[in-house]
Design a protein around this motif. Sequence first.
Motif, short mmCIF file in Angstrom:
data_model
loop_
_atom_site.label_atom_id
_atom_site.label_comp_id
_atom_site.label_asym_id
_atom_site.label_seq_id
_atom_site.Cartn_x
_atom_site.Cartn_y
_atom_site.Cartn_z
N CYS A 1 -3.74 7.76 5.81
CA CYS A 1 -3.20 6.98 6.92
C CYS A 1 -4.33 6.30 7.70
O CYS A 1 -5.30 6.95 8.10
N THR A 2 -4.17 5.01 7.91
CA THR A 2 -5.12 4.21 8.68
C THR A 2 -4.32 3.27 9.58
O THR A 2 -3.13 3.04 9.35
N PRO A 3 -4.95 2.72 10.63
CA PRO A 3 -4.19 1.83 11.54
C PRO A 3 -3.58 0.61 10.86
O PRO A 3 -2.57 0.09 11.34
N ASP A 4 -4.17 0.15 9.75
CA ASP A 4 -3.64 -1.05 9.09
C ASP A 4 -2.66 -0.72 7.96
O ASP A 4 -2.22 -1.61 7.23
N LEU A 5 -2.29 0.55 7.82
CA LEU A 5 -1.32 0.94 6.79
C LEU A 5 0.05 0.41 7.19
O LEU A 5 0.50 0.59 8.32
N MET A 6 0.74 -0.23 6.25
CA MET A 6 2.05 -0.82 6.51
C MET A 6 3.16 0.06 5.95
O MET A 6 2.94 0.84 5.02
N PRO A 7 4.39 -0.04 6.50
CA PRO A 7 5.50 0.78 5.99
C PRO A 7 5.74 0.61 4.50
O PRO A 7 6.04 1.58 3.80
N ALA A 8 5.60 -0.61 4.00
CA ALA A 8 5.81 -0.85 2.57
C ALA A 8 4.77 -0.15 1.71
O ALA A 8 5.03 0.14 0.53
N ASP A 9 3.60 0.13 2.28
CA ASP A 9 2.57 0.87 1.54
C ASP A 9 3.00 2.30 1.29
O ASP A 9 2.44 2.97 0.41
N ILE A 10 3.98 2.78 2.04
CA ILE A 10 4.48 4.15 1.89
C ILE A 10 5.77 4.17 1.07
O ILE A 10 5.90 4.92 0.11
N THR A 11 6.73 3.33 1.48
CA THR A 11 8.04 3.38 0.85
C THR A 11 8.11 2.63 -0.47
O THR A 11 8.90 2.96 -1.35
N GLY A 12 7.29 1.58 -0.62
CA GLY A 12 7.37 0.71 -1.79
C GLY A 12 7.92 -0.64 -1.40
O GLY A 12 8.33 -0.87 -0.25
N THR A 13 7.95 -1.55 -2.34
CA THR A 13 8.39 -2.91 -2.05
C THR A 13 9.10 -3.51 -3.26
O THR A 13 8.95 -3.02 -4.39
N THR A 14 9.87 -4.56 -3.00
CA THR A 14 10.59 -5.26 -4.06
C THR A 14 9.76 -6.43 -4.55
O THR A 14 9.33 -7.27 -3.75
N LEU A 15 9.54 -6.49 -5.85
CA LEU A 15 8.74 -7.54 -6.46
C LEU A 15 9.62 -8.48 -7.28
O LEU A 15 10.68 -8.08 -7.78
N ILE A 16 9.17 -9.71 -7.41
CA ILE A 16 9.85 -10.68 -8.26
C ILE A 16 9.02 -10.84 -9.52
O ILE A 16 7.83 -11.16 -9.45
N PHE B 1 14.42 -9.12 -9.72
CA PHE B 1 13.85 -8.29 -8.67
C PHE B 1 13.62 -6.88 -9.22
O PHE B 1 14.49 -6.31 -9.89
N ARG B 2 12.46 -6.35 -8.93
CA ARG B 2 12.13 -4.99 -9.38
C ARG B 2 11.52 -4.22 -8.22
O ARG B 2 10.63 -4.71 -7.53
N PHE B 3 12.04 -3.02 -8.00
CA PHE B 3 11.52 -2.19 -6.92
C PHE B 3 10.34 -1.37 -7.41
O PHE B 3 10.44 -0.63 -8.38
N GLU B 4 9.22 -1.52 -6.74
CA GLU B 4 8.02 -0.76 -7.06
C GLU B 4 7.92 0.41 -6.09
O GLU B 4 7.75 0.23 -4.88
N GLU B 5 8.06 1.63 -6.61
CA GLU B 5 8.06 2.80 -5.76
C GLU B 5 6.71 3.03 -5.09
O GLU B 5 5.66 2.82 -5.71
N GLY B 6 6.75 3.46 -3.84
CA GLY B 6 5.55 3.80 -3.12
C GLY B 6 5.20 5.27 -3.28
O GLY B 6 5.90 6.03 -3.95
#
Length: 332
Positions: free
Chosen positions: A93-108, A117-122
């Motif tokens: 954990c760092t101050p610049d860590l984003m929520p998507a860096d934890i949960t994952g994000t949807t990629l095209i 669309f493909r979900f990349e797990e965090g």
Amino acid sequence: MKIYKKGSLYLTEGGEMRDDLINIYKDAPAIFETIREEIGKVVVGQKAVVEQILVGILAGGHILLESNPGLGKTLLVKTIASTTGLHFSRIQCTPDLMPADITGTTLIEEVEGSKHFRFEEGPIFANIVLADEINRASPRTQSAMLEAMQEKQVTVGKNTYRLEEPFFVLATQNPIEMEGTFPLPEAQLDRFLLKVFIDYPSPEEEYQIMERYTGHAEPKVERVITRRELLSLQQLVRDVPISDDLKRAAIKAVVSSRSWEGVEYGASPRASIGLILASKARALLSGRDYVDRADLEVMARPIFRHRIILTFDSERRGVTTDQVISEIMKAI
């Protein structure tokens, strides 16, 4: 725990028990002893800390670890994950860590000329998640873990993804170096079953650490139980009997914390549930088939210490939360 046989069925106070639970119940003392031995190959001392973490895992709760830097918090969590054979991930954990860096994000991504669309797990998609120095993450990022901790699921956009059982968050934080940190709010602290303090080792233990980690080969551990066996042990915890007197004592302790002198805010009903479950888990971990008074007294501190908020005057006089918890438990 008493197991009754009725015809071809095994029964507990909670109902029917499967044969695999019968087997794991009989093997539980040996399993826990082996786990302690394996952890002891890597971690020197800290027996009470190891016990509390195992209690938290058996009870299915999240754990907040607090200690000064360099006391092996990360090593301890990784070692326990190795002995259980669970999928482990680490979030720095760092101050610049984003929520998507934890949960994952949807990629095209483009496949054969068409876009999908493909979900990349965090890293939250693991059985044991180590959130290292969680108080260095921003409040927005800290809140991204709330749904996962409480509901054991992650929502990204319009889609909800279930997390595989078992799921634990073991977060660490340092009580020093407060500059650039974001203290966890009370609502998020309440979602941790236990808050565990790790103290400095004794001089003899520190000598053993020096000997062990200044040689050529660092110690390694072997897996002791499987994911399925751990889930069975978690199910067994809830079947451990506890007397009505001890249940009332637990409730009295929680209620007393809300009106105790020097306390601004007391423990929530989650503390009542957590104290009973943690006491049951400690009884099973100790090889007993019942909960006794000692289980409540030992587990009261890690259950209450992050749920009781002292008044400013108490903190000014140097009163600690653990001192208040001890007074409450003596009074009941």
